[in-house]
Design an enzyme around this catalytic site. Structure first.
Site, PDB file in Angstrom:
ATOM      1  N   ASN A 169      47.324  37.021  50.137  1.00 26.55           N
ATOM      2  CA  ASN A 169      46.901  37.317  48.758  1.00 26.55           C
ATOM      3  C   ASN A 169      48.057  37.044  47.797  1.00 26.55           C
ATOM      4  O   ASN A 169      49.195  37.448  48.053  1.00 26.55           O
ATOM      5  CB  ASN A 169      46.516  38.805  48.694  1.00 26.55           C
ATOM      6  N   HIS A 206      44.802  37.219  37.773  1.00 26.75           N
ATOM      7  CA  HIS A 206      45.145  37.986  36.570  1.00 26.75           C
ATOM      8  C   HIS A 206      45.393  36.959  35.456  1.00 26.75           C
ATOM      9  O   HIS A 206      46.492  36.432  35.328  1.00 26.75           O
ATOM     10  CB  HIS A 206      46.416  38.814  36.798  1.00 26.75           C
TER      11      HIS A 206
HETATM   12  O1  G3I Z   1      51.883  58.028  40.985  1.00 30.37           O
HETATM   13  C1  G3I Z   1      53.082  57.968  40.216  1.00 30.37           C
HETATM   14  C2  G3I Z   1      53.262  59.221  39.401  1.00 30.37           C
HETATM   15  O2  G3I Z   1      53.409  60.312  40.278  1.00 30.37           O
HETATM   16  C3  G3I Z   1      54.487  59.050  38.506  1.00 30.37           C
HETATM   17  O3  G3I Z   1      54.635  60.165  37.700  1.00 30.37           O
HETATM   18  C4  G3I Z   1      54.358  57.811  37.665  1.00 30.37           C
HETATM   19  C5  G3I Z   1      55.585  57.563  36.806  1.00 30.37           C
HETATM   20  O4  G3I Z   1      55.888  56.203  36.706  1.00 30.37           O
HETATM   21  O5  G3I Z   1      54.187  56.701  38.501  1.00 30.37           O
HETATM   22  C6  G3I Z   1      53.020  56.769  39.303  1.00 30.37           C
HETATM   23  O6  G3I Z   1      52.988  55.636  40.119  1.00 30.37           O
HETATM   24  C7  G3I Z   1      52.581  54.436  39.479  1.00 30.37           C
HETATM   25  C8  G3I Z   1      51.381  53.894  40.227  1.00 30.37           C
HETATM   26  O7  G3I Z   1      51.021  52.645  39.705  1.00 30.37           O
HETATM   27  C9  G3I Z   1      50.166  54.815  40.144  1.00 30.37           C
HETATM   28  O8  G3I Z   1      49.737  54.928  38.810  1.00 30.37           O
HETATM   29  C10 G3I Z   1      53.726  53.462  39.522  1.00 30.37           C
HETATM   30  O9  G3I Z   1      54.779  53.909  38.703  1.00 30.37           O
HETATM   31  C11 G3I Z   1      53.256  52.107  39.058  1.00 30.37           C
HETATM   32  O10 G3I Z   1      54.294  51.161  39.286  1.00 30.37           O
HETATM   33  C12 G3I Z   1      52.035  51.684  39.837  1.00 30.37           C
HETATM   34  O11 G3I Z   1      51.610  50.449  39.322  1.00 30.37           O
HETATM   35  C13 G3I Z   1      50.765  49.697  40.183  1.00 30.37           C
HETATM   36  C14 G3I Z   1      51.399  48.349  40.457  1.00 30.37           C
HETATM   37  O12 G3I Z   1      50.516  47.580  41.252  1.00 30.37           O
HETATM   38  C15 G3I Z   1      52.709  48.486  41.196  1.00 30.37           C
HETATM   39  O13 G3I Z   1      53.212  47.245  41.572  1.00 30.37           O
HETATM   40  C16 G3I Z   1      49.425  49.512  39.477  1.00 30.37           C
HETATM   41  O14 G3I Z   1      48.762  50.767  39.368  1.00 30.37           O
HETATM   42  C17 G3I Z   1      48.560  48.544  40.287  1.00 30.37           C
HETATM   43  O15 G3I Z   1      47.412  48.222  39.532  1.00 30.37           O
HETATM   44  C18 G3I Z   1      49.323  47.277  40.556  1.00 30.37           C
HETATM   45  O16 G3I Z   1      48.517  46.423  41.338  1.00 30.37           O
HETATM   46  C19 G3I Z   1      49.080  45.146  41.670  1.00 30.37           C
HETATM   47  C20 G3I Z   1      48.582  44.778  43.048  1.00 30.37           C
HETATM   48  O17 G3I Z   1      48.874  45.794  43.976  1.00 30.37           O
HETATM   49  C21 G3I Z   1      49.179  43.460  43.506  1.00 30.37           C
HETATM   50  N1  G3I Z   1      48.933  42.401  42.526  1.00 30.37           N
HETATM   51  C22 G3I Z   1      49.324  42.739  41.153  1.00 30.37           C
HETATM   52  C23 G3I Z   1      48.666  44.029  40.694  1.00 30.37           C
HETATM   53  C24 G3I Z   1      48.981  44.323  39.243  1.00 30.37           C
HETATM   54  O18 G3I Z   1      50.347  44.537  39.053  1.00 30.37           O
END
Ligand code: G3I
Length: 305
Positions: A169, A206
């Site tokens: 992926n 995306h």
């Molecule tokens: O859960 C914690 C929370 O406890 C904390 O207080 C907060 C503070 O930053 O962070 C929360 O975690 C976050 C998590 O999402 C849940 O919301 C992380 O910081 C944040 O980095 C994370 O982002 C995710 C991202 O991947 C990380 O790389 C996005 O939700 C998610 O949609 C995104 O998905 C990725 C795919 O896996 C791979 N392809 C790209 C796609 C978009 O970036």
């Protein structure tokens, strides 16, 4: 059909959404999920940092909740993601060499074994190639364990869950002319030639101004499928609004339907307010859960297919 899932099913395909498990208590969210979608991907809950927060101590609580919801509602599950340079737990970020290699393979084995029989397709390896024009692998701690780490991960996943489809992926692999697309294509061709167990390729898709929907997207899907793998659109979101956005959503849907081995589309969130993007309106439902023009364009494209 009158919903995305039912209309996709009539075309022999699924229509999925990325789900944040903590939103399963939001009734508007769950109402749309259960009505419209017949596949789910865990947005974060099956990643390495979530499932193995301490080495060899596994936590499947949130992932299991999503699987239970999917099974109770007749949805398939896309597993995301077993091996990735990002969202590694701190202990893995600090490892290298054969210790990291072994830890990664143990992770793949343990997670795929836990979910054996419950996952339609696994994103075994996510985002292993560099952006830009070199066509190189991404420089990561995993890559530095030896460039055969990808095939080692696929072999471990196959051994752990022989029934799951195993996918590579990535993003920015949509434009056939881009070096990254060609590099992934060459890897898949090589894997198929050497019998490395790979069944599918996910195109995250995306789309935004920096990486727009390309006019040769259908060609890309077709060319990968011709290697003997299924292809899926795995994390679709499209920057913009109104009829422009709707047209692109319709085009993406028609491109998938035109390729027999493109067997599913997943959008990366449900409402605009659920998107990982900090701003914009990239999804099919507005913040109140109303269907957008983009939704209608996708539904009409599915029903015309
Ligand atoms: O859960 C914690 C929370 O406890 C904390 O207080 C907060 C503070 O930053 O962070 C929360 O975690 C976050 C998590 O999402 C849940 O919301 C992380 O910081 C944040 O980095 C994370 O982002 C995710 C991202 O991947 C990380 O790389 C996005 O939700 C998610 O949609 C995104 O998905 C990725 C795919 O896996 C791979 N392809 C790209 C796609 C978009 O970036």
């Amino acid at each position: 059909g009158t919903t995305l899932g039912a209309s996709a099913a009539e075309q022999g395909r699924y229509f999925g959404a990325a789900v944040a498990v903590n939103k399963l208590s939001d009734s508007t969210y769950v109402g749309i999920l259960n009505r419209e979608f017949n596949s789910v991907t865990a947005e974060n809950e099956m990643k390495w940092d979530a499932t193995e927060p301490s080495q060899n101590q596994f936590n499947f609580t949130s992932g299991d909740r999503l699987v239970a919801h999917a099974q109770a509602n007749g949805m398939r599950v896309r597993g995301h993601a077993l091996a990735w340079h990002s969202q590694q737990p701190g202990w893995a970020q600090n490892m290298s060499g054969s210790a990291l290699r072994q830890a990664m393979l143990n992770h793949v084995t343990r997670v795929a074994t836990h979910y054996r029989g419950k996952i339609d397709s696994w994103d075994v390896v996510n985002e292993a190639f560099d952006d830009g024009n070199s066509g190189a692998r991404r420089n990561s701690n995993l890559e530095r364990t030896g460039s055969d780490w990808i095939e080692a991960a696929f072999r471990a996943a196959r051994a752990a869950d022989p029934g799951a489809k195993l996918c590579y992926n990535d993003y920015n692999t949509d434009n056939w002319n881009w070096a990254k697309t060609q590099a992934v294509y060459n890897m898949v061709r090589d894997f198929k030639a050497r019998g490395v167990p790979i069944d599918c390729v996910g195109f995250q898709s995306h789309f935004n101004s920096g990486s727009p929907y390309p006019s040769n997207y259908r060609t890309t899907l077709q060319n990968f499928a011709a290697l003997g793998v299924d292809v899926q659109i795995t994390e679709l979101d499209i920057e913009g609004s109104g009829s422009t956005q709707a047209t692109t959503y319709g085009n993406v849907t028609r491109d998938c339907l035109a390729v027999p081995r493109c067997n599913g589309i997943t959008v990366w969130g449900i409402r605009d307010t659920d998107s990982w993007r900090a701003s914009g309106t990239p999804l099919l439902f507005d913040g109140s859960g109303n269907k957008k023009q983009a939704y209608t364009a996708v539904l009409n494209a599915l029903n015309a297919g």
